[in-house]
Design a protein around this motif. Structure first.
Motif: not given
Length: 336
Positions: A110, A113-114, A118, A157-158, A161
């Motif tokens: 996570e 990902k942050a 993107m 994961r991103a 979203d």
């Protein structure tokens, strides 16, 4: 039922087809081998819209995988739900230690990902026109290399979203600029709302601690949600927002909300909660009060007289004739 990769293999993209074929071959090789050889390996998989981190467990048979996830649950995971099987291994005992390690790995992913940009990845993918991208392609495009398990899982994961890309089975398509712009607007509204809730929570906590602080913008809405919490309001969106505000203000239970409403002088110490729960109005509006002050008895009402122990009042909308009448009498239990 068609296999998940049937539509992908029809696309006019040799590189994508080769990538899918390689993935299928690798997945088949995994199933052919004994599961004991892969026990302890870290796996990232999808369950609904959520991504979970787990560890492969020994399992007899070839249908799917047996996984112990970060929530401490054992699940059967289909091969098409698996995002990444890392070369990283952990010990399979004790169970509590496994869950602790899996949660740490999920937090690590996570955090990666942050930090992902993107928007830049989406811009580059959009420049290629209307085409779809495999996860491996986007991982290599972003990191300049195939990427380890954490990077691959974090990017997946991103992507899932749904803000920048749409998933189409096992590939991703960049969203249109109009859709992304609308998503940016909604995300900005969510951030503004979260900021307001934090301000309200800080204010309510200060009031509960006896501090004299200025009311923030939108305080009336915060008080309305506090009422919901005090009355154990709806379980819908209003209830969720009330619970969220209570948590930010570090308030626990309906009694704490009631006491704070009294401290805010919004309620009296002997507030009738049953009337509040029934949503019965306990006050007249300003317009009603103004209308009552300016009201006057009709001529028929002024001429009315006592009759059989009652006070009779008649009202007329047309001349002197009585259209409606009512009587009032005092009893041991009040007025009737």
């Amino acid at each position: 039922m068609r296999p998940w990769y049937s539509d992908v293999l029809k696309k006019d993209d040799p590189e994508l087809r080769a990538e899918v074929a390689r993935a299928l071959t690798d997945q088949r090789a995994f199933r052919k081998n004994k599961t004991e050889e892969h026990a302890g390996r870290i796996v990232e998989f999808r369950r609904g819209k959520a991504h979970l981190c787990g560890v492969l467990r020994p399992r007899k048979g070839t249908q799917g995988w047996k996984v112990l996830d970060q929530e401490g649950r054992e699940r059967s995971v289909r091969g098409d739900k698996v995002i990444d099987i890392s070369s990283e291994r952990i010990e399979l005992e004790p169970r509590e230690e496994i869950v602790r390690v899996l949660r740490a790995i999920s937090r690590r992913r996570e955090a990666v990902k942050a930090r992902l940009d993107m928007r830049t990845l989406w811009e580059v993918a959009t420049e290629e026109g209307e085409r779809t991208w495999a996860l491996d392609e986007l991982t290599e495009l972003y990191f300049g290399e195939e990427g380890d398990g954490d990077r691959r899982a974090a990017l997946a994961r991103a992507l899932d979203d749904g803000h920048w890309f749409d998933r189409e089975d096992q590939v991703f398509a960049p969203r249109s600029r109009e859709v992304v712009a609308q998503g940016d607007l909604e995300a900005s509204r969510r951030r503004d709302k979260e900021q307001r809730f934090r301000e309200w929570g800080t204010w309510l906590r200060a009031v509960a601690d006896g501090e004299e602080v200025e009311r923030p913008e939108g305080a009336a809405r915060a008080i309305e949600l506090l009422e919901r919490a005090a009355l154990k309001g709806e379980n819908g969106e209003e209830g969720k927002e009330a619970a969220r505000l209570m948590g930010l203000a570090h308030l626990h239970g309906p009694l704490a909300a009631c006491e704070l409403l009294v401290r805010l002088e919004h309620w009296s110490p002997d507030e009738n909660l049953e009337l509040r729960r029934s949503r019965v109005r306990v006050e007249f509006s300003a317009e009603e009060k103004e209308a009552a002050e300016g009201a006057d008895w009709s001529a028929a009402a002024r001429r009315s007289r006592a009759w059989r122990g009652r006070r009779i009042f008649g009202f007329s909308e047309r001349g002197e004739d009585c259209d409606r009448a009512f009587g009032i009498r005092r009893t041991l239990f009040g007025y009737r």
